[in-house]
Write a protein that holds these residues in place. Structure first.
Motif, PDB file in Angstrom:
ATOM      1  N   GLN A   1      53.673   6.167  80.847  1.00 40.77           N
ATOM      2  CA  GLN A   1      52.795   7.192  80.289  1.00 40.77           C
ATOM      3  C   GLN A   1      51.437   6.614  79.889  1.00 40.77           C
TER       4      GLN A   1
ATOM      5  N   ARG B   1      61.015   7.179  81.857  1.00 38.76           N
ATOM      6  CA  ARG B   1      59.923   7.160  80.878  1.00 38.76           C
ATOM      7  C   ARG B   1      60.416   6.569  79.562  1.00 38.76           C
TER       8      ARG B   1
ATOM      9  N   ASP C   1      61.565   6.351  75.725  1.00 40.96           N
ATOM     10  CA  ASP C   1      62.286   7.259  74.843  1.00 40.96           C
ATOM     11  C   ASP C   1      61.287   7.901  73.879  1.00 40.96           C
ATOM     12  N   PRO C   2      61.172   9.224  73.859  1.00 42.65           N
ATOM     13  CA  PRO C   2      60.178   9.852  72.982  1.00 42.65           C
ATOM     14  C   PRO C   2      60.407   9.570  71.500  1.00 42.65           C
ATOM     15  N   TYR C   3      61.667   9.405  71.095  1.00 41.91           N
ATOM     16  CA  TYR C   3      61.956   9.086  69.698  1.00 41.91           C
ATOM     17  C   TYR C   3      61.489   7.672  69.370  1.00 41.91           C
ATOM     18  N   ASP C   4      61.648   6.775  70.347  1.00 44.36           N
ATOM     19  CA  ASP C   4      61.177   5.403  70.164  1.00 44.36           C
ATOM     20  C   ASP C   4      59.655   5.382  70.057  1.00 44.36           C
ATOM     21  N   LEU C   5      58.981   6.166  70.895  1.00 41.56           N
ATOM     22  CA  LEU C   5      57.524   6.241  70.831  1.00 41.56           C
ATOM     23  C   LEU C   5      57.070   6.793  69.490  1.00 41.56           C
ATOM     24  N   ALA C   6      57.737   7.833  69.022  1.00 38.72           N
ATOM     25  CA  ALA C   6      57.343   8.444  67.748  1.00 38.72           C
ATOM     26  C   ALA C   6      57.507   7.474  66.589  1.00 38.72           C
TER      27      ALA C   6
ATOM     28  N   LYS D   1      53.319   5.778  67.456  1.00 38.67           N
ATOM     29  CA  LYS D   1      52.954   7.172  67.198  1.00 38.67           C
ATOM     30  C   LYS D   1      51.544   7.493  67.663  1.00 38.67           C
TER      31      LYS D   1
ATOM     32  N   GLY E   1      49.912   5.841  70.033  1.00 35.06           N
ATOM     33  CA  GLY E   1      49.695   5.476  71.427  1.00 35.06           C
ATOM     34  C   GLY E   1      48.766   4.300  71.604  1.00 35.06           C
TER      35      GLY E   1
ATOM     36  N   ARG F   1      57.658   0.727  76.341  1.00 40.55           N
ATOM     37  CA  ARG F   1      57.264   1.593  77.444  1.00 40.55           C
ATOM     38  C   ARG F   1      57.766   1.155  78.817  1.00 40.55           C
TER      39      ARG F   1
END
Length: 250
Positions: free
Chosen positions: A82, A108, A110-115, A119, A121, A135
């Motif tokens: 991403q 891609r 994990d969105p929870y890991d990114l958050a 957070k 980016g 990522r």
């Protein structure tokens, strides 16, 4: 009954391949052409057990074409961090379609890991190792879970850290194939020309090794092909490739 259960557990957790397997294969295919080596393995002992992983970077089309002539149904894994160039995503879709791959798998972060860990980016700007772990490394680990072996596009000429790259190595209990380990840039360019393969659109602009857009820059004349990756950082690898002690090389 208890002993039978323990035996089954041992079988389930044992690595699919160990270093002696890699050593044996390196000896077995010493001097054998790349295409012949891949055809023999992907149609026999590694059939159904292997995925090919591609970044769809500057030289990816060579290996992708070679494997497609053998098995277009092999799972083709692409990690979309991403943070990729739009040109890379478009090249991925066009090249995979042109070569006839039928099982392109996009993973891609994990969105929870990114958050929780990136957070804003912007982790790439102060902790590129951590950014790559979230990522790229973690998604690829998930992607490879069903497989005993995987094919990498690394080449020995791509910097000092890859100079002694073997064709076969062990990574987290899996067999990793580096079919282009001993290929030169001249040989790669010749293959592109012979098979009329499309080049990555950013290559003509001086991007000789293409990863995520924030951490990729143009390579200046005379520089190492990977000099444009993580410029200004003491970092040459994203972390998905193991070093000599089976620890990630960041």
């Amino acid at each position: 009954m208890a002993s039978a259960v323990r035996k089954l557990d041992t079988i389930d957790t044992a690595p699919a391949f160990v270093q002696t397997d890699a050593d044996r294969l390196n000896a077995r295919f010493d001097g054998v052409g790349t295409a012949g080596m891949l055809r023999e393995l992907l149609t026999t002992e590694l059939k159904g057990r292997t995925a090919i992983v591609s970044s769809f970077g500057a030289e990816s089309a060579v290996l992708l074409h070679m494997v497609a002539t053998i098995d277009r149904e092999i799972p083709l894994i692409f990690v979309n961090t991403q943070k990729m160039f739009g040109e890379t995503l478009a090249y991925r879709d066009a090249l995979a379609e042109q070569l006839g791959y039928t099982d392109l798998r996009v993973f891609r972060p994990d969105p929870y890991d990114l958050a929780a860990r990136d957070k804003t980016g912007l982790r790439w700007s102060y902790d590129p190792d951590g950014c790559c772990e979230i990522r790229k490394v973690a998604p690829l680990r998930r992607a490879l879970a069903p497989f005993d072996a995987w094919i990498s596009g690394r080449k020995g000429f791509q910097g000092k850290a890859r100079a002694a790259l073997p064709r076969f190595e062990i990574d987290e209990g899996r067999l990793k194939l580096n079919p282009l380990a001993d290929w030169s840039k001249t040989e790669l360019d010749g293959y592109f020309a012979e098979h009329k393969l499309p080049r990555h659109p950013l290559e003509a602009q001086g991007y000789l090794s293409i990863g995520c857009s924030p951490c990729t820059s143009r390579v200046r004349p005379g520089e190492d092909p990977r000099a444009g990756r993580w410029r200004g950082w003491d970092k040459t690898e994203c972390g998905i490739h193991a070093g000599p002690d089976d620890e990630p090389v960041f």
